[in-house]
Design a protein around this motif. Structure first.
Motif, mmCIF file in Angstrom:
data_model
loop_
_atom_site.group_PDB
_atom_site.id
_atom_site.type_symbol
_atom_site.label_atom_id
_atom_site.label_comp_id
_atom_site.label_asym_id
_atom_site.label_seq_id
_atom_site.Cartn_x
_atom_site.Cartn_y
_atom_site.Cartn_z
ATOM 1 N N GLY A 1 -2.162 -15.018 -39.215
ATOM 2 C CA GLY A 1 -2.928 -15.681 -40.256
ATOM 3 C C GLY A 1 -4.324 -15.121 -40.480
ATOM 4 N N ASN A 2 -5.122 -15.058 -39.439
ATOM 5 C CA ASN A 2 -6.515 -14.652 -39.642
ATOM 6 C C ASN A 2 -6.671 -13.192 -40.040
ATOM 7 O OD1 ASN A 2 -8.023 -17.019 -39.308
ATOM 8 N ND2 ASN A 2 -7.731 -16.937 -37.081
ATOM 9 N N THR A 3 -5.867 -12.331 -39.442
ATOM 10 C CA THR A 3 -5.948 -10.918 -39.803
ATOM 11 C C THR A 3 -5.617 -10.745 -41.287
ATOM 12 O OG1 THR A 3 -5.356 -10.254 -37.570
ATOM 13 C CG2 THR A 3 -5.019 -8.616 -39.287
ATOM 14 N N GLY B 1 -4.317 -13.147 -27.774
ATOM 15 C CA GLY B 1 -3.074 -13.224 -28.532
ATOM 16 C C GLY B 1 -2.408 -11.864 -28.505
ATOM 17 N N ASN B 2 -2.774 -11.039 -29.490
ATOM 18 C CA ASN B 2 -2.267 -9.672 -29.516
ATOM 19 C C ASN B 2 -3.068 -8.769 -28.585
ATOM 20 O OD1 ASN B 2 -0.128 -8.215 -30.590
ATOM 21 N ND2 ASN B 2 -1.381 -7.320 -32.200
ATOM 22 N N ALA B 3 -4.151 -9.326 -28.040
ATOM 23 C CA ALA B 3 -4.862 -8.784 -26.874
ATOM 24 C C ALA B 3 -5.853 -7.649 -27.137
ATOM 25 C CB ALA B 3 -3.874 -8.375 -25.784
ATOM 26 N N ALA B 4 -6.237 -7.429 -28.387
ATOM 27 C CA ALA B 4 -7.181 -6.348 -28.666
ATOM 28 C C ALA B 4 -8.632 -6.784 -28.492
ATOM 29 C CB ALA B 4 -6.992 -5.826 -30.084
ATOM 30 N N CYS C 1 -15.528 -18.388 -29.475
ATOM 31 C CA CYS C 1 -14.638 -19.245 -30.263
ATOM 32 C C CYS C 1 -14.378 -18.541 -31.585
ATOM 33 C CB CYS C 1 -15.251 -20.628 -30.435
ATOM 34 S SG CYS C 1 -15.121 -21.570 -28.906
ATOM 35 N N THR C 2 -13.158 -18.042 -31.692
ATOM 36 C CA THR C 2 -12.822 -16.975 -32.628
ATOM 37 C C THR C 2 -12.626 -17.377 -34.089
ATOM 38 O OG1 THR C 2 -10.641 -17.368 -31.695
ATOM 39 C CG2 THR C 2 -11.798 -15.404 -30.948
ATOM 40 N N GLY C 3 -12.308 -18.678 -34.344
ATOM 41 C CA GLY C 3 -12.007 -19.049 -35.731
ATOM 42 C C GLY C 3 -12.446 -20.472 -36.074
HETATM 43 C C1 AN7 Z 1 -8.536 -17.425 -34.028
HETATM 44 O O1 AN7 Z 1 -4.401 -12.854 -37.157
HETATM 45 O O2 AN7 Z 1 -3.290 -11.823 -34.105
HETATM 46 O O3 AN7 Z 1 -6.073 -11.184 -28.620
HETATM 47 O O4 AN7 Z 1 -2.627 -11.743 -36.678
HETATM 48 O O5 AN7 Z 1 -6.707 -15.539 -35.000
HETATM 49 O O6 AN7 Z 1 -7.328 -9.839 -30.316
HETATM 50 O O7 AN7 Z 1 -5.098 -10.795 -30.862
HETATM 51 C C2 AN7 Z 1 -4.957 -13.419 -34.526
HETATM 52 C C3 AN7 Z 1 -5.461 -13.525 -33.267
HETATM 53 C C4 AN7 Z 1 -7.773 -15.381 -31.103
HETATM 54 C C5 AN7 Z 1 -6.359 -13.460 -30.562
HETATM 55 N N1 AN7 Z 1 -8.282 -16.320 -31.907
HETATM 56 O O8 AN7 Z 1 -7.065 -12.254 -30.621
HETATM 57 C C6 AN7 Z 1 -3.639 -12.354 -36.334
HETATM 58 C C7 AN7 Z 1 -3.929 -12.484 -34.907
HETATM 59 C C8 AN7 Z 1 -7.925 -16.375 -33.201
HETATM 60 C C9 AN7 Z 1 -7.021 -15.455 -33.713
HETATM 61 C C10 AN7 Z 1 -6.868 -14.454 -31.537
HETATM 62 C C11 AN7 Z 1 -6.461 -14.481 -32.861
HETATM 63 P P1 AN7 Z 1 -6.360 -10.942 -30.076
#
Ligand code: AN7
Length: 402
Positions: free
Chosen positions: A130-132, A232-235, A369-371
């Motif tokens: 979603g966020n990407t 999540g996807n770990a980057a 806090c990413t989003g």
């Molecule tokens: C709010 O948008 O993978 O460990 O496709 O939206 O760098 O992947 C989002 C990941 C943490 C994880 N917090 O970061 C996508 C997607 C929020 C995120 C992560 C995501 P990564």
């Protein structure tokens, strides 16, 4: 100047359209030439406003041609109310929800889309929880590029889906999860249908490094003991590690915080690998969590994340959906900071690690806090108390709120 290198075998990679090493299939990473930065004093950077492009000497694209929406420069909140409740000394929250499209992805996308234009690509694309997709759609619009996003069917939070549609991307729901969608978009990239802007593109983490630069900058070059973030996807955890390493190599900081990754219990392959002391992971076939952003079973940058965690003597922990939702509310209601469920995983993880004694009470901690909370209104509606109803009289309102 910079080079694209294989993270696994160290080979230089010349073809700018590859997403993995042609020799060994490994992940790619960027080796920055820090000679130019070596002549700068850290405080000189402050001539530019706080934000991604303050750190241009550490970014592998031409800043004068950047496609920017003034990303970064997000608040670092000193959470005085929360530390009292948690029994720890100091906690800062880096609030990435304040970015232009409401998540940390904008930091990587300004660099990634700028790179796409440098290469003359006409179409960009990604798979996304979603966020990407929201971020790429906005930056593609700004850069005048066509944009295609592949989303896992039915599992994308409403705010994110609305953004991708709104900014004009071609939005494709694939019948599968994120891992399936990523495999498809990688194939489209190999067939030259689009330029891939998932975080396996090594230019993305370069922009994402700037969250770590900002944290240190905002703390006046005092390095926190620990940085906690969702995985999540770990980057992103890798990007943060890379940033700290670059500044340490210049002598701007003298140590790297313990990097601590938090995953959702139903989607925790990195945590499993960490527990067994392994630098590689076994994918989770059926990832499931309320934190749909991190509902990822086969994290593309998982091996990079494990290196970041082990090399910094960090940690990896998982948290349940209940813990995530409780932490989300706790942060909102004690600090006025609204984050989406995946982002609350970092707070939930901190609570758990303080409880178990892994995080000591005198550590200086930063949670990323990413989003933004607005990304996923449905989860909030379900997890919060119901709405009160009243007749349009003061008397009746007094009755229902008492
Ligand atoms: C709010 O948008 O993978 O460990 O496709 O939206 O760098 O992947 C989002 C990941 C943490 C994880 N917090 O970061 C996508 C997607 C929020 C995120 C992560 C995501 P990564």
């Amino acid at each position: 100047m910079h080079k694209v290198r294989c993270f696994e075998c160290g080979a230089d990679v010349e073809d700018p359209l590859l997403d993995s090493c042609p020799k060994c299939g490994g992940l790619l990473t960027i080796e920055m030439d820090l000679d130019a930065a070596a002549g700068i004093r850290p405080y000189d950077l402050r001539k530019r406003p706080l934000g991604v492009w303050r750190y241009a000497p550490f970014l592998p694209v031409d800043a004068s041609k950047a496609i920017s929406l003034q990303e970064g420069g997000t608040p670092l909140y000193d959470c005085q109310n929360l530390v009292g409740k948690m029994g720890i000394k100091r906690l800062h929250v880096k609030y990435e929800g304040a970015n232009p499209t409401g998540s940390f992805k904008d930091r990587g996308m300004t660099v990634g889309v700028s790179r796409a234009l440098e290469l003359g690509c006409g179409t960009v694309g990604c798979a996304s929880t979603g966020n990407t997709s929201a971020s790429l759609a906005a930056y593609a619009a700004k850069g005048g590029l066509r944009c295609v996003v592949l989303l896992p069917s039915g599992k994308v939070a409403a705010g994110k889906l609305a953004q991708a549609m709104f900014y004009g991307a071609k939005v494709v729901m694939v019948d599968g999860n994120f891992d399936d969608a990523l495999a498809v978009v990688k194939q489209l990239a190999r067939e030259r249908e689009l330029y891939l802007l998932n975080s396996v593109n090594p230019y993305r983490p370069e922009g994402q490094k700037t969250v770590a630069f900002e944290i240190v900058d905002q703390l006046n070059f005092e390095v926190p003991d620990r940085v906690i973030l969702p995985v999540g996807n770990a980057a992103n955890i890798w990007a943060v590690y890379k940033a700290f390493k670059e500044w340490r190599s210049l002598g701007w900081i003298d140590r790297i915080p313990m990097l601590t990754g938090i995953q959702a219990a139903g989607s925790a392959p990195i945590v499993e690998a960490f527990r067994s002391g392994k630098r590689d992971f076994v994918p989770e076939e059926h990832p499931e969590t309320v934190a749909t952003a991190i509902r990822i079973g086969n994290p593309a940058s998982g091996r990079k994340a494990l290196r970041a965690i082990f090399d910094t003597k960090g940690y990896a922990e998982s948290v349940t959906d209940e813990e995530i939702l409780a932490a989300q509310k706790l942060l909102g209601r004690s600090e006025g900071v609204g984050v989406e469920p995946a982002s609350a995983a970092s707070i939930a993880g901190l609570l758990k690690l303080v409880d178990s004694g892994i995080v000591s009470r005198d550590e200086k901690v930063v949670c990323i806090c990413t989003g933004n909370v607005l990304k996923d209104p449905d989860t909030v509606m379900h997890s919060c108390e119901g709405i009160l109803k009243a007749k349009p009289t003061a008397k009746d309102v007094r009755r229902v709120i008492s």
